[in-house]
Design a protein around this motif. Structure first.
Motif, PDB file in Angstrom:
ATOM      1  N   PHE A  34      -3.079-135.965 -34.053  1.00 33.71           N
ATOM      2  CA  PHE A  34      -2.798-134.626 -33.523  1.00 33.71           C
ATOM      3  C   PHE A  34      -4.083-133.820 -33.398  1.00 33.71           C
ATOM      4  O   PHE A  34      -4.355-133.195 -32.370  1.00 33.71           O
ATOM      5  CB  PHE A  34      -1.794-133.889 -34.412  1.00 33.71           C
ATOM      6  N   GLU A  35      -4.889-133.825 -34.459  1.00 34.74           N
ATOM      7  CA  GLU A  35      -6.134-133.067 -34.434  1.00 34.74           C
ATOM      8  C   GLU A  35      -7.073-133.574 -33.351  1.00 34.74           C
ATOM      9  O   GLU A  35      -7.727-132.778 -32.665  1.00 34.74           O
ATOM     10  CB  GLU A  35      -6.813-133.113 -35.798  1.00 34.74           C
ATOM     11  N   ALA A  36      -7.157-134.886 -33.182  1.00 38.95           N
ATOM     12  CA  ALA A  36      -8.028-135.454 -32.151  1.00 38.95           C
ATOM     13  C   ALA A  36      -7.541-135.065 -30.758  1.00 38.95           C
ATOM     14  O   ALA A  36      -8.353-134.686 -29.896  1.00 38.95           O
ATOM     15  CB  ALA A  36      -8.077-136.977 -32.291  1.00 38.95           C
ATOM     16  N   GLU A  37      -6.226-135.148 -30.511  1.00 39.31           N
ATOM     17  CA  GLU A  37      -5.684-134.770 -29.201  1.00 39.31           C
ATOM     18  C   GLU A  37      -5.970-133.312 -28.893  1.00 39.31           C
ATOM     19  O   GLU A  37      -6.377-132.966 -27.778  1.00 39.31           O
ATOM     20  CB  GLU A  37      -4.180-135.040 -29.150  1.00 39.31           C
ATOM     21  N   GLU A  38      -5.769-132.446 -29.859  1.00 38.20           N
ATOM     22  CA  GLU A  38      -6.005-131.020 -29.645  1.00 38.20           C
ATOM     23  C   GLU A  38      -7.487-130.720 -29.480  1.00 38.20           C
ATOM     24  O   GLU A  38      -7.860-129.853 -28.688  1.00 38.20           O
ATOM     25  CB  GLU A  38      -5.413-130.189 -30.788  1.00 38.20           C
ATOM     26  N   LEU A  97      -9.673-132.711 -28.153  1.00 41.12           N
ATOM     27  CA  LEU A  97     -10.047-133.165 -26.818  1.00 41.12           C
ATOM     28  C   LEU A  97      -9.546-132.207 -25.737  1.00 41.12           C
ATOM     29  O   LEU A  97     -10.205-132.008 -24.721  1.00 41.12           O
ATOM     30  CB  LEU A  97      -9.518-134.581 -26.567  1.00 41.12           C
ATOM     31  N   LYS A  98      -8.372-131.591 -25.965  1.00 44.01           N
ATOM     32  CA  LYS A  98      -7.846-130.602 -25.015  1.00 44.01           C
ATOM     33  C   LYS A  98      -8.660-129.320 -25.064  1.00 44.01           C
ATOM     34  O   LYS A  98      -8.921-128.698 -24.042  1.00 44.01           O
ATOM     35  CB  LYS A  98      -6.385-130.251 -25.347  1.00 44.01           C
ATOM     36  N   ASP A  99      -8.997-128.890 -26.276  1.00 42.48           N
ATOM     37  CA  ASP A  99      -9.699-127.625 -26.487  1.00 42.48           C
ATOM     38  C   ASP A  99     -10.857-127.868 -27.453  1.00 42.48           C
ATOM     39  O   ASP A  99     -10.691-127.751 -28.664  1.00 42.48           O
ATOM     40  CB  ASP A  99      -8.727-126.594 -27.056  1.00 42.48           C
ATOM     41  N   PRO A 100     -12.036-128.205 -26.930  1.00 44.12           N
ATOM     42  CA  PRO A 100     -13.167-128.555 -27.805  1.00 44.12           C
ATOM     43  C   PRO A 100     -13.635-127.426 -28.719  1.00 44.12           C
ATOM     44  O   PRO A 100     -14.215-127.692 -29.761  1.00 44.12           O
ATOM     45  CB  PRO A 100     -14.279-128.932 -26.819  1.00 44.12           C
ATOM     46  N   VAL A 101     -13.374-126.190 -28.359  1.00 43.42           N
ATOM     47  CA  VAL A 101     -13.847-125.075 -29.177  1.00 43.42           C
ATOM     48  C   VAL A 101     -12.917-124.810 -30.356  1.00 43.42           C
ATOM     49  O   VAL A 101     -13.343-124.763 -31.506  1.00 43.42           O
ATOM     50  CB  VAL A 101     -14.005-123.798 -28.320  1.00 43.42           C
ATOM     51  N   GLY A 160      -6.386-123.527 -32.175  1.00 44.20           N
ATOM     52  CA  GLY A 160      -5.948-122.857 -30.955  1.00 44.20           C
ATOM     53  C   GLY A 160      -4.478-123.086 -30.687  1.00 44.20           C
ATOM     54  O   GLY A 160      -3.757-122.178 -30.300  1.00 44.20           O
ATOM     55  N   ALA A 161      -4.017-124.319 -30.908  1.00 44.28           N
ATOM     56  CA  ALA A 161      -2.600-124.633 -30.698  1.00 44.28           C
ATOM     57  C   ALA A 161      -1.737-123.897 -31.717  1.00 44.28           C
ATOM     58  O   ALA A 161      -0.683-123.353 -31.373  1.00 44.28           O
ATOM     59  CB  ALA A 161      -2.376-126.138 -30.807  1.00 44.28           C
ATOM     60  N   ILE A 162      -2.169-123.862 -32.955  1.00 45.39           N
ATOM     61  CA  ILE A 162      -1.418-123.170 -34.010  1.00 45.39           C
ATOM     62  C   ILE A 162      -1.349-121.671 -33.716  1.00 45.39           C
ATOM     63  O   ILE A 162      -0.283-121.055 -33.826  1.00 45.39           O
ATOM     64  CB  ILE A 162      -2.047-123.445 -35.393  1.00 45.39           C
ATOM     65  N   THR A 163      -2.460-121.094 -33.307  1.00 46.90           N
ATOM     66  CA  THR A 163      -2.495-119.667 -32.991  1.00 46.90           C
ATOM     67  C   THR A 163      -1.575-119.345 -31.822  1.00 46.90           C
ATOM     68  O   THR A 163      -0.853-118.348 -31.848  1.00 46.90           O
ATOM     69  CB  THR A 163      -3.938-119.229 -32.667  1.00 46.90           C
ATOM     70  N   SER A 164      -1.588-120.191 -30.821  1.00 47.96           N
ATOM     71  CA  SER A 164      -0.709-119.988 -29.661  1.00 47.96           C
ATOM     72  C   SER A 164       0.757-120.038 -30.079  1.00 47.96           C
ATOM     73  O   SER A 164       1.561-119.201 -29.646  1.00 47.96           O
ATOM     74  CB  SER A 164      -0.995-121.059 -28.607  1.00 47.96           C
ATOM     75  N   LEU A 165       1.113-120.997 -30.909  1.00 50.84           N
ATOM     76  CA  LEU A 165       2.499-121.091 -31.377  1.00 50.84           C
ATOM     77  C   LEU A 165       2.885-119.900 -32.247  1.00 50.84           C
ATOM     78  O   LEU A 165       4.013-119.404 -32.172  1.00 50.84           O
ATOM     79  CB  LEU A 165       2.710-122.402 -32.133  1.00 50.84           C
ATOM     80  N   GLN A 166       1.953-119.423 -33.076  1.00 51.44           N
ATOM     81  CA  GLN A 166       2.239-118.246 -33.897  1.00 51.44           C
ATOM     82  C   GLN A 166       2.465-117.017 -33.020  1.00 51.44           C
ATOM     83  O   GLN A 166       3.364-116.213 -33.284  1.00 51.44           O
ATOM     84  CB  GLN A 166       1.111-117.980 -34.885  1.00 51.44           C
ATOM     85  N   ASP A 167       1.640-116.868 -31.977  1.00 49.50           N
ATOM     86  CA  ASP A 167       1.814-115.737 -31.063  1.00 49.50           C
ATOM     87  C   ASP A 167       3.189-115.781 -30.401  1.00 49.50           C
ATOM     88  O   ASP A 167       3.863-114.763 -30.283  1.00 49.50           O
ATOM     89  CB  ASP A 167       0.720-115.733 -29.997  1.00 49.50           C
ATOM     90  N   LYS A 168       3.598-116.968 -29.975  1.00 46.55           N
ATOM     91  CA  LYS A 168       4.922-117.115 -29.364  1.00 46.55           C
ATOM     92  C   LYS A 168       6.019-116.781 -30.370  1.00 46.55           C
ATOM     93  O   LYS A 168       7.008-116.136 -30.032  1.00 46.55           O
ATOM     94  CB  LYS A 168       5.113-118.535 -28.843  1.00 46.55           C
TER      95      LYS A 168
END
Length: 158
Positions: free
Chosen positions: A73-77, A79-83, A88-96
Motif C-alpha cells: 500500500f505504501e509503495a503504491e501510494e 508511486l502515485k504521489d511521490p511527495v 496524502g491518501a490518509i489526509t484526503s480520506l480524513q477530509d472526506k
C-alpha cells in the motif's frame, strides 16, 4: 560468462524480478506470488529488496502478511504521489470523512427541526440544502460546529 540456470515456473515474483533462483526457503515467496509480479516490482522500486527482507526478518511470522500488505500500500501510494505518499491518501480520506460528518450534522438538524413541526409537508423537500433558505434560521454550513472526534450533539451559531 556465467551459465544461466533455468528458472523454475514456481519462482516467486521477487526472485523472477531479481533474476535469481527461488529456493524452498525463500523469505519472499509466500508473500509475492508468481502471478502478481507488479506487486513486488512496486515494493522493490520504493523500498528495495534488501530492505524488504530486513523488515520481514524483524516482524514475527504471524504478522508478516500484514506487513507486506502495508508495504505494498505504501509503495503504491508513494508511486502515485511521490511527495506525500500514503499520508496524502490518509489526509484526503480524513477530509472526506469530516465533510460527510458535517453533512450528517446538517441533515440531523433538519430532521430535528422537522420533527418539531406540526405539518411534515413543509419539511418534505428531498435536498438538505433547501434548509439554507433561512426557513430554519440557518444561512450557511458554517453555522454548525463538528468536533474532530465525532459529531457534537449541540448545534449553535459560531
Amino acid at each position: 560468462m556465467r551459465s544461466q540456470e533455468p528458472r523454475s515456473s514456481s519462482s516467486c515474483a521477487a526472485c523472477k524480478l531479481m533474476k535469481r533462483r527461488c529456493t524452498s526457503d525463500c523469505l519472499l515467496a509466500p508473500y509475492f506470488q508468481a502471478d502478481e509480479p507488479k506487486r513486488f516490482a512496486k515494493v522493490h522500486k520504493v523500498f528495495g529488496a534488501s530492505n524488504v527482507t530486513k523488515i520481514l526478518n524483524e516482524v514475527p511470522k504471524s504478522q508478516r502478511q500484514d506487513a507486506v500488505d502495508s508495504l505494498v500500500f505504501e509503495a503504491e501510494e508513494r508511486l502515485k504521489d511521490p511527495v506525500y505518499g500514503c499520508i496524502g491518501a490518509i489526509t484526503s480520506l480524513q477530509d472526506k470523512m469530516f465533510q460527510l460528518q458535517h453533512d450528517l450534522a446538517v441533515a440531523k438538524a433538519r430532521l430535528a427541526r422537522c420533527s418539531t413541526r406540526t405539518s411534515y409537508a413543509s419539511c418534505s423537500a428531498t435536498s438538505p440544502l433547501l434548509m439554507l433558505d433561512g426557513e430554519f434560521g440557518i444561512s450557511s454550513f458554517d453555522d454548525f460546529v463538528v468536533d474532530q472526534g465525532g459529531l457534537t450533539t449541540e448545534f449553535y451559531r459560531v
